[in-house]
Scaffold this motif. Structure first.
Motif, PDB file in Angstrom:
ATOM      1  N   VAL A  84      20.955 107.496  34.548  1.00 51.97           N
ATOM      2  CA  VAL A  84      22.093 107.850  35.405  1.00 51.97           C
ATOM      3  C   VAL A  84      23.204 108.487  34.569  1.00 51.97           C
ATOM      4  N   SER A  88      24.277 112.423  34.936  1.00 53.34           N
ATOM      5  CA  SER A  88      25.633 112.628  35.447  1.00 53.34           C
ATOM      6  C   SER A  88      26.490 113.456  34.494  1.00 53.34           C
ATOM      7  N   VAL A 152      24.397 112.164  42.319  1.00 50.51           N
ATOM      8  CA  VAL A 152      25.629 112.655  41.716  1.00 50.51           C
ATOM      9  C   VAL A 152      25.904 114.069  42.215  1.00 50.51           C
ATOM     10  N   ASP A 153      27.170 114.353  42.481  1.00 51.24           N
ATOM     11  CA  ASP A 153      27.594 115.707  42.822  1.00 51.24           C
ATOM     12  C   ASP A 153      28.952 115.959  42.183  1.00 51.24           C
ATOM     13  N   GLY A 156      31.380 113.011  42.077  1.00 51.41           N
ATOM     14  CA  GLY A 156      31.051 111.818  41.302  1.00 51.41           C
ATOM     15  C   GLY A 156      29.760 111.170  41.743  1.00 51.41           C
ATOM     16  N   LEU A 157      29.594 109.892  41.374  1.00 53.46           N
ATOM     17  CA  LEU A 157      28.371 109.156  41.695  1.00 53.46           C
ATOM     18  C   LEU A 157      28.397 108.634  43.127  1.00 53.46           C
ATOM     19  N   ILE A 181      19.262 111.000  41.675  1.00 57.51           N
ATOM     20  CA  ILE A 181      18.779 110.504  40.373  1.00 57.51           C
ATOM     21  C   ILE A 181      17.761 109.390  40.557  1.00 57.51           C
TER      22      ILE A 181
END
Length: 352
Positions: A84, A88, A152-153, A156-157, A181
């Protein structure tokens, strides 16, 4: 006498480091020359991960003297938290080596936190009870990851728990450019693989440095005193809870770092990989190499990871041959004559 013991420890530690460095140089040379098969080359990073796992578990089982069967759970925490973190931070940290280092630190921190949470109540237990509880922890972690959805974009998560089995990645509410993810039971998919053999070598060296320095420190002597006789150690002022937690959390953190490296070596990874069998496999490395023997753990992890591939010539019978080899090695290492010989050699070195 004390100086002689210090010199013996320093010499042993130096030889251990030197052996790992020599192995790294040899394997790099063989890989560069094309002398290694494709399957063995692909196993170099997992071998480093398993070596680090074996050494870290030896801290709990061999040095602390507590039987833990949940080490794969800490590896799982490190693997998925590391994945992650790496996925990210792709845009923020474009350099793969630096992103890998950050992911491994995140994996170690997450596993250390898990070790702290689990260890606080669990380390009050001993023997079979501790083994059963740590085994349950590993299975709980596996089930939690199977229910986890992470994406994630740009904002944020996005995290969700799919406890009922009705949610999908679409329920995360990500933007069109978002990346999924972790997809529940499918695990982590489409992961950018950034793990390298060099990073594995560094991980093994750091693990050895941490464990060896802890073992021969004042805290290490207190930990080994607890292993030998907890009541006697407590009677002279050794804080049982403090030193047990120190060993357990350190072991968990190192397992988390190994898990992060392992997870970033594969484009797809499921939580079922870190099941009970993986914990038993790592325990086999420790027992076969010798409780408290870190060099033995390194050798056992490397040999037993490669052995199934080397036995492919036996086709369907290779795992049977693998089991027979394990039994023969255990019988040999517990043979009184061999143990007497090894003790004689050890005593001879100390006398020298």
């Amino acid at each position: 006498m004390k100086k002689m013991r210090i010199k013996q420890h320093t010499r042993t530690n130096f030889l251990t480091y030197l052996g790992v460095v020599a192995a790294f140089i040899i394997m790099n040379a063989l890989s560069a020359n094309g002398s290694l098969s494709r399957s063995l080359t692909g196993q170099l990073v997992p071998i480093c991960c398993y070596m680090s796992m074996a050494v870290s578990l030896n801290l709990t089982v061999g040095i602390l003297g507590e039987l833990s069967l949940g080490h794969a759970g800490f590896m799982s925490v490190g693997a998925f938290s590391g994945i992650v973190a790496a996925m990210s931070l792709q845009s923020l940290i474009p350099a793969a080596p630096l992103r890998l280092a950050v992911a491994m630190l995140v994996g170690a921190a997450a596993a250390a936190l898990a070790g702290l949470v689990v260890g606080s109540p669990v380390l009050r237990l001993r023997g079979d009870y501790l083994a059963i509880v740590t085994l349950a922890f590993g299975e709980i972690i596996k089930d939690l990851v199977n229910c986890l959805l992470v994406g994630v974009d740009a904002s944020g998560l996005h995290v969700a728990f799919n406890l009922t089995g009705s949610k999908t990645v679409e329920d995360l509410g990500m933007q069109p450019d978002g990346i999924a993810i972790i997809k529940g039971a499918q695990g982590a998919t489409s992961t950018t693989t950034i793990a390298t053999f060099t990073a594995g070598f560094i991980l093994v060296m750091v693990t050895l440095f941490v464990v060896l320095n802890l073992k021969y420190s004042r805290a290490g002597r207190a930990i080994m005193a607890l292993r030998d006789n907890a009541i006697a150690a407590e009677s002279v002022g050794v804080n049982i809870t403090k030193y047990k937690m120190m060993a357990f959390v350190t072991s968990a953190a190192l397992a988390g770092a190994a898990g992060a490296l392992y997870g970033l070596n594969f484009s797809s990874l499921q939580a079922t990989k870190f099941n009970f069998n993986t914990s038993i496999l790592i325990l086999v490395f420790v027992v076969l190499g010798g409780l408290g023997n870190l060099w033995g753990s390194l050798v056992a992890a490397a040999v037993l990871t490669v052995l199934p591939e080397l036995l492919r010539a036996f086709s369907d019978y290779r795992m049977l041959v693998y089991a027979i080899v394990l039994i023969l090695v255990m019988l040999a290492t517990n043979n009184p004559t061999i143990k007497t010989f090894l003790n004689w050699k050890s005593n001879g070195k100390e006398a020298a």
